[in-house]
Design a protein around this motif. Sequence first.
Motif, PDB file in Angstrom:
ATOM      1  N   MET A  71       0.812  -1.220   0.000  1.00 43.33           N
ATOM      2  CA  MET A  71       0.000   0.000   0.000  1.00 43.33           C
ATOM      3  C   MET A  71       0.845   1.270   0.000  1.00 43.33           C
ATOM      4  N   GLY A  72       2.126   1.134   0.303  1.00 43.29           N
ATOM      5  CA  GLY A  72       3.033   2.257   0.167  1.00 43.29           C
ATOM      6  C   GLY A  72       2.978   3.309   1.251  1.00 43.29           C
ATOM      7  N   ARG A  73       2.380   2.970   2.387  1.00 48.27           N
ATOM      8  CA  ARG A  73       2.247   3.985   3.441  1.00 48.27           C
ATOM      9  C   ARG A  73       3.594   4.325   4.061  1.00 48.27           C
ATOM     10  N   ALA A  74       4.462   3.332   4.233  1.00 48.13           N
ATOM     11  CA  ALA A  74       5.782   3.604   4.816  1.00 48.13           C
ATOM     12  C   ALA A  74       6.554   4.586   3.944  1.00 48.13           C
ATOM     13  N   GLU A  75       6.504   4.376   2.635  1.00 48.34           N
ATOM     14  CA  GLU A  75       7.204   5.264   1.706  1.00 48.34           C
ATOM     15  C   GLU A  75       6.603   6.665   1.724  1.00 48.34           C
ATOM     16  N   ASP A  76       5.286   6.734   1.887  1.00 48.23           N
ATOM     17  CA  ASP A  76       4.623   8.043   1.934  1.00 48.23           C
ATOM     18  C   ASP A  76       5.066   8.845   3.160  1.00 48.23           C
TER      19      ASP A  76
END
Length: 448
Positions: free
Chosen positions: A116-121
């Motif tokens: 989901m890419g939340r860490a990268e966000d």
Amino acid sequence: MALKTHGTMAVDWENRIDFDRLRRERLAKAKALLAKSEMGALLCFDMNNVRYLTSTHIGTWAQDKANRFTLLPQNDEPILWDFGSAAKHHQLNCPWLDGRSRAGISMLRGAMTPEMGRAEDVAKKIRIELEMRGLHKEPLGIDIIELPVLFALQREGIKVVDGQALMSEARVIKTQDEISLLNTSAMMVDAAYDELYRAMKPGLRENEAVGLVSKVLYDLGSEYVEAVNAISGERCNPHPHVFSDRVLRPGDPVYYDILHSYMGYRTCYYRCFTVGYASHAMVDAYKRCREYLDAAIELVRPGRTTAEIAAVWPKAEEFGFPNEEACFALQYGHGIGLAIWEKPVISRLVSFEHPVTIEPGMVFALETFWPSTDGWSAARIEEEIVVTATGHEVITRFPAEELLVAGAHYHTVNGPLPTTRESEAPPSERVIDMIEASAKTERVGVSG
């Protein structure tokens, strides 16, 4: 009495808690320590640290999610990322954030999966803020973090270091308003213990005691009842640290630890009782438990050390444990503030090798435990102490100098039963004569 006890409302006719001052002074302490550190900024996910820096709160349901986060850059103001609607609420109602409240979602302790890419966000948001201030090449201090977010920050080229120690240091000396809030929080537990003392009797269950205490606290204005450890009877030794549905019985020892939060400021507040009456073993255990506690309290003043306090407590082997780690937190002291356990920690496990000097403005709890000689009952007591310029002040006021007996109303034809006695009394001379006479009459042997 040095510390005042106010109501929980703000009024125009009396100086009480100054929340604007509370916000300013907390943030100023963190900024000052950050300025002296190697860090270019501080990133906090711990809700207690987020509240300390931003004076925001969205309910304790968010406590275990590590989702809200705030960035405090060098020579700047904190930026807060929060659940979208909460961020909007802060924009409308928290003018001290001055537009620095933003929507931001982390990983919700793994509920948001990696794809989901939340860490990268999150990492990108932080990198952008650091680059804008020329701080992206400086170390970034972090208190607690989910590993995917940590790895994402590292992939952004950010060097991560420990920031938890800085925030612990910022919080160790309490401001005037923090001490007032801690005192108010303790006042609420005073009232809860009074109601509990009146309610205790055979038939009351531990979980019912928890419900009663919770109602009193919430009615008085508590924002969060974190735990009520209700421990009775044979559950007292060893200490299980959790309540059950056990039913109180006559003669039971029972002790409670009440932990709650008022405006974020906690209590850790044990009291010990017996139901109806107390055994001689329990009376002796309570006396010794109280003596260890009183000796520790007597030593609390500026310039003393945590090692001096720990030294008056018994060694682990003296009360049935193989080493200090095995009995950790039974003879114990700990700072108290926005969290239950803060600096300084006072224990034979760590304090001799790493003593901490006691300073004015520290607030900590001291708690002691002593098992009875009967092998199953035990005493447990705790007081919260504010360190003053010349000594200390105890802010936990419910009586605990001697063992209190709840529900003592048993009467015989000869008057009230004593409140110190055994569940099984030794036989009287008349009973002994009866046994001996029956043995002779019926010609049976009497052993023992």
